[in-house]
Design a protein around this motif. Structure first.
Motif, PDB file in Angstrom:
ATOM      1  N   ASP A 136       0.846  -1.194   0.000  1.00  0.00           N
ATOM      2  CA  ASP A 136       0.000   0.000   0.000  1.00  0.00           C
ATOM      3  C   ASP A 136       0.881   1.245   0.000  1.00  0.00           C
ATOM      4  N   GLU A 137       0.248   2.408  -0.031  1.00  0.00           N
ATOM      5  CA  GLU A 137       1.031   3.645  -0.004  1.00  0.00           C
ATOM      6  C   GLU A 137       1.776   3.778   1.327  1.00  0.00           C
ATOM      7  N   LYS A 138       1.059   3.437   2.427  1.00  0.00           N
ATOM      8  CA  LYS A 138       1.666   3.431   3.760  1.00  0.00           C
ATOM      9  C   LYS A 138       1.723   2.003   4.272  1.00  0.00           C
ATOM     10  N   CYS A 139       2.779   1.677   5.004  1.00  0.00           N
ATOM     11  CA  CYS A 139       2.862   0.348   5.617  1.00  0.00           C
ATOM     12  C   CYS A 139       1.858   0.263   6.771  1.00  0.00           C
ATOM     13  N   ARG A 140       1.625  -0.942   7.280  1.00  0.00           N
ATOM     14  CA  ARG A 140       0.621  -1.121   8.338  1.00  0.00           C
ATOM     15  C   ARG A 140       0.998  -0.386   9.620  1.00  0.00           C
ATOM     16  N   ILE A 141       2.287  -0.206   9.877  1.00  0.00           N
ATOM     17  CA  ILE A 141       2.719   0.487  11.098  1.00  0.00           C
ATOM     18  C   ILE A 141       2.438   1.985  10.984  1.00  0.00           C
ATOM     19  N   CYS A 142       2.761   2.568   9.841  1.00  0.00           N
ATOM     20  CA  CYS A 142       2.494   3.998   9.644  1.00  0.00           C
ATOM     21  C   CYS A 142       0.996   4.284   9.593  1.00  0.00           C
ATOM     22  N   ALA A 143       0.209   3.310   9.158  1.00  0.00           N
ATOM     23  CA  ALA A 143      -1.239   3.496   9.064  1.00  0.00           C
ATOM     24  C   ALA A 143      -1.949   3.249  10.394  1.00  0.00           C
ATOM     25  N   ASP A 144      -1.245   2.734  11.382  1.00  0.00           N
ATOM     26  CA  ASP A 144      -1.842   2.385  12.676  1.00  0.00           C
ATOM     27  C   ASP A 144      -1.921   3.623  13.575  1.00  0.00           C
ATOM     28  N   PRO A 145      -3.117   4.117  13.882  1.00  0.00           N
ATOM     29  CA  PRO A 145      -3.249   5.334  14.706  1.00  0.00           C
ATOM     30  C   PRO A 145      -2.883   5.122  16.178  1.00  0.00           C
ATOM     31  N   ARG A 146      -2.728   3.870  16.600  1.00  0.00           N
ATOM     32  CA  ARG A 146      -2.410   3.583  18.011  1.00  0.00           C
ATOM     33  C   ARG A 146      -0.919   3.696  18.325  1.00  0.00           C
ATOM     34  N   ARG A 147      -0.092   3.861  17.296  1.00  0.00           N
ATOM     35  CA  ARG A 147       1.348   3.948  17.527  1.00  0.00           C
ATOM     36  C   ARG A 147       1.702   5.315  18.106  1.00  0.00           C
ATOM     37  N   ASP A 148       2.803   5.355  18.877  1.00  0.00           N
ATOM     38  CA  ASP A 148       3.284   6.590  19.511  1.00  0.00           C
ATOM     39  C   ASP A 148       4.066   7.420  18.501  1.00  0.00           C
ATOM     40  N   ASP A 149       3.541   8.576  18.139  1.00  0.00           N
ATOM     41  CA  ASP A 149       4.180   9.451  17.146  1.00  0.00           C
ATOM     42  C   ASP A 149       5.397  10.200  17.681  1.00  0.00           C
ATOM     43  N   THR A 150       5.607  10.174  19.004  1.00  0.00           N
ATOM     44  CA  THR A 150       6.692  10.966  19.582  1.00  0.00           C
ATOM     45  C   THR A 150       8.036  10.239  19.581  1.00  0.00           C
ATOM     46  N   VAL A 151       8.020   8.921  19.348  1.00  0.00           N
ATOM     47  CA  VAL A 151       9.253   8.130  19.381  1.00  0.00           C
ATOM     48  C   VAL A 151       9.486   7.507  18.003  1.00  0.00           C
ATOM     49  N   LEU A 152      10.678   7.714  17.479  1.00  0.00           N
ATOM     50  CA  LEU A 152      11.024   7.218  16.144  1.00  0.00           C
ATOM     51  C   LEU A 152      12.259   6.331  16.251  1.00  0.00           C
ATOM     52  N   CYS A 153      12.135   5.101  15.780  1.00  0.00           N
ATOM     53  CA  CYS A 153      13.248   4.155  15.797  1.00  0.00           C
ATOM     54  C   CYS A 153      13.842   4.078  14.397  1.00  0.00           C
ATOM     55  N   VAL A 154      15.125   4.382  14.274  1.00  0.00           N
ATOM     56  CA  VAL A 154      15.812   4.388  12.989  1.00  0.00           C
ATOM     57  C   VAL A 154      16.549   3.074  12.805  1.00  0.00           C
ATOM     58  N   VAL A 155      16.215   2.355  11.722  1.00  0.00           N
ATOM     59  CA  VAL A 155      16.833   1.066  11.429  1.00  0.00           C
ATOM     60  C   VAL A 155      17.432   1.094  10.027  1.00  0.00           C
ATOM     61  N   GLU A 156      18.254   0.101   9.730  1.00  0.00           N
ATOM     62  CA  GLU A 156      18.897   0.031   8.416  1.00  0.00           C
ATOM     63  C   GLU A 156      17.956  -0.529   7.349  1.00  0.00           C
ATOM     64  N   GLU A 157      17.291  -1.644   7.635  1.00  0.00           N
ATOM     65  CA  GLU A 157      16.512  -2.365   6.628  1.00  0.00           C
ATOM     66  C   GLU A 157      15.146  -2.765   7.173  1.00  0.00           C
ATOM     67  N   SER A 158      14.240  -3.117   6.273  1.00  0.00           N
ATOM     68  CA  SER A 158      12.893  -3.549   6.663  1.00  0.00           C
ATOM     69  C   SER A 158      12.923  -4.780   7.560  1.00  0.00           C
ATOM     70  N   LYS A 159      13.887  -5.672   7.340  1.00  0.00           N
ATOM     71  CA  LYS A 159      13.976  -6.873   8.176  1.00  0.00           C
ATOM     72  C   LYS A 159      14.239  -6.508   9.640  1.00  0.00           C
ATOM     73  N   ASP A 160      14.852  -5.343   9.878  1.00  0.00           N
ATOM     74  CA  ASP A 160      15.096  -4.889  11.247  1.00  0.00           C
ATOM     75  C   ASP A 160      13.793  -4.485  11.929  1.00  0.00           C
ATOM     76  N   VAL A 161      12.864  -3.920  11.156  1.00  0.00           N
ATOM     77  CA  VAL A 161      11.543  -3.572  11.694  1.00  0.00           C
ATOM     78  C   VAL A 161      10.859  -4.841  12.187  1.00  0.00           C
TER      79      VAL A 161
END
Length: 199
Positions: free
Chosen positions: A65-90
């Protein structure tokens, strides 16, 4: 060496990461022995993946989709951002069920040997996401190797002037591991990252 198309298949399979010549040969002969319908379905899935899967417009994770399921989830905390190298890390972090914030996928790590510098990564997009002040903490979760450490150092230096809390995943001894088998770097990091439990 095999004739024509069989050798071509073995050569192509051998290009995959972690697949050596013997594994490529085993997989090729497995495919030759498999039911033709199973092979067609396998080939169709590979074509589907290449035609339908792309990167999330927000975080850079893989999605259909245009947004992944995590970005589309309104229950996630918008104040904390985890930076990873690859999608497999997510996927690895999500399996822990410990993190409820958002992600930013860089698309690799800084590696001068491979010709990958900061400009080849999604660092500009990261800075763009930090503009509106919603994010208050950035967690750097790069791999604990030379490239990951170089990337983390670069990001920490760049983000430290933005008034955000910047943290990095702890590294050290694995649960269930023995001290005698730990290498010097892992043991050294365990000492650096030690936490106080009393007094």
């Amino acid at each position: 060496m095999y004739d024509g198309v069989i050798q071509d298949l073995i050569d192509e399979l051998g290009q995959l990461p972690g697949i050596g010549p013997k594994s490529a040969q085993r997989i090729a002969f497995h495919l030759l022995d498999a039911d033709p319908e199973d092979v067609r379905r396998f080939a169709a899935v590979m074509v589907d993946v290449k035609s339908k899967v792309h990167f999330c417009a927000v975080c850079g994770n893989v999605t259909v989709d245009e947004k992944c399921r995590i970005c589309a989830d309104p229950r996630r905390d918008d104040t904390v951002l985890c930076v990873v190298e690859e999608s497999k890390d997510v996927v690895a972090i999500e399996r822990t069920r410990e993190f409820r914030g958002r992600y930013h996928v860089l698309g690799g790590a800084i590696s001068p040997i491979a010709g990958i510098g900061p400009d080849q990564l999604r660092i500009k997009e990261l800075l763009g996401r930090l503009q509106d002040g919603t994010v208050t903490e950035v967690i750097i979760a790069t791999d604990p190797n030379l490239e990951g450490e170089a990337t983390a150092t670069y990001l920490i230096r760049m983000l430290s002037s933005l008034g955000l809390r910047v943290s990095k995943l702890a590294s050290g001894l694995p649960v269930g591991g023995d001290l005698e088998y730990a290498d010097e770097l892992t043991l050294g990091r365990a000492f650096e990252g030690r936490t106080s439990i009393a007094g």
